[in-house]
Design a protein around this motif. Sequence first.
Motif, short mmCIF file in Angstrom:
data_model
loop_
_atom_site.label_atom_id
_atom_site.label_comp_id
_atom_site.label_asym_id
_atom_site.label_seq_id
_atom_site.Cartn_x
_atom_site.Cartn_y
_atom_site.Cartn_z
N MET A 52 0.80 -1.25 0.24
CA MET A 52 0.13 -0.19 0.11
C MET A 52 1.10 1.21 0.05
N ASN A 53 1.38 1.57 -1.17
CA ASN A 53 2.44 2.67 -1.29
C ASN A 53 1.86 4.08 -1.51
N PHE A 54 0.30 4.24 -1.44
CA PHE A 54 -0.44 5.27 -1.72
C PHE A 54 -1.36 5.71 -0.67
N LEU A 55 -1.10 6.26 0.13
CA LEU A 55 -2.24 7.00 1.27
C LEU A 55 -3.17 8.06 0.37
N MET A 56 -4.15 7.62 -0.16
CA MET A 56 -4.90 8.52 -0.79
C MET A 56 -5.66 9.45 0.05
N ASP A 57 -6.22 9.26 1.30
CA ASP A 57 -6.74 10.34 1.67
C ASP A 57 -7.04 10.00 3.54
N VAL A 58 -6.92 11.01 4.18
CA VAL A 58 -7.35 10.66 5.64
C VAL A 58 -8.37 11.76 6.00
N THR A 59 -9.52 11.31 6.66
CA THR A 59 -10.58 12.15 6.78
C THR A 59 -11.15 11.34 8.18
N ALA A 60 -12.44 12.09 8.62
CA ALA A 60 -12.99 11.82 9.94
C ALA A 60 -14.36 11.83 9.84
N VAL A 61 -15.11 11.19 10.65
CA VAL A 61 -16.40 11.33 10.50
C VAL A 61 -16.94 11.43 12.08
N ASP A 62 -17.90 12.39 12.29
CA ASP A 62 -18.55 12.74 13.66
C ASP A 62 -19.75 12.04 13.69
N PHE A 63 -19.87 11.18 14.49
CA PHE A 63 -21.26 10.30 14.68
C PHE A 63 -22.04 10.58 15.65
N SER A 64 -21.60 11.74 16.21
CA SER A 64 -22.56 12.38 17.50
C SER A 64 -23.86 12.32 17.31
N SER A 65 -24.38 12.83 16.03
CA SER A 65 -25.89 13.01 16.02
C SER A 65 -26.60 11.95 15.11
N PHE A 66 -25.62 10.83 14.90
CA PHE A 66 -26.36 9.80 14.00
C PHE A 66 -27.46 9.32 14.70
N GLY A 67 -28.44 9.01 13.80
CA GLY A 67 -29.62 8.35 14.29
C GLY A 67 -30.56 9.26 15.03
N THR A 68 -30.23 10.65 15.42
CA THR A 68 -30.97 11.48 16.15
C THR A 68 -32.39 11.96 15.60
N LYS A 69 -31.99 12.10 14.33
CA LYS A 69 -33.17 12.51 13.52
C LYS A 69 -33.10 12.06 11.90
N PRO A 70 -34.23 12.10 11.13
CA PRO A 70 -34.00 11.61 9.79
C PRO A 70 -33.15 12.64 8.99
N SER A 71 -32.42 12.00 8.10
CA SER A 71 -31.42 13.04 7.44
C SER A 71 -31.98 13.12 5.70
N PRO A 72 -32.02 14.31 5.45
CA PRO A 72 -32.48 14.58 3.88
C PRO A 72 -31.36 13.91 3.02
N ALA A 73 -31.81 13.45 1.86
CA ALA A 73 -30.56 13.03 1.12
C ALA A 73 -29.65 14.09 0.50
N PHE A 74 -30.39 15.08 -0.09
CA PHE A 74 -29.17 15.94 -0.56
C PHE A 74 -29.34 17.27 0.09
N PHE A 75 -30.35 18.03 -0.03
CA PHE A 75 -30.42 19.06 0.52
C PHE A 75 -31.72 19.23 1.66
#
Length: 193
Positions: A52-75
Amino acid sequence: MNDAALIQAVKDRFPEAVKASHSYRGDATVLLGREFLLEVARTLKEDPAFQMNFLMDVTAVDFSSFGTKPSPAFFASSGVAVSPSPEIPDPDPWPGPPGPERYVVVYHFFSLPLKHRLRLEVPVEEADAEVDSLTSLWAGADWLEREVWDMFGIRFRGHQDLKRILMYEEFVGHPLRKDYPVNKRQPLIGPVN
């Protein structure tokens, strides 16, 4: 190496490090304990079986509000629900957040010679939001880790220059955290007139 074989190879090499795995929609994903990140990443880069010679990306996700309300798809105004249509069954559903931890740091690796990719996910508690830096293995991790710190406030142990990269130095807070106030006013900066 296909997704299943790649995941199994990582599990076989690091049975104590791998908490879970899946290949949702063809993305080989391994969930690691953060204390194993540097060792696993070094092996992924240096071992001829992985290359694995290429590190393509590093990011993060904040799941603190996951599942607390329905999420709209795009807007918010679209009214389209994110959940898939019952007419399109998903034989391999997304397993959801990896656990109770607020954050997950996500690494995307690619092997140029072997043409396979792997995602590592490292859950991180809010009270101790820190993981090891991968800048000693991939110089390109420098800016990627700075972006994650800037946007989410997750620190990278061993990073030589962890400072803001997208926001200005006087910016208060980390804007991609789910609890960041949308209407928050920031100090104005600029030339003195």
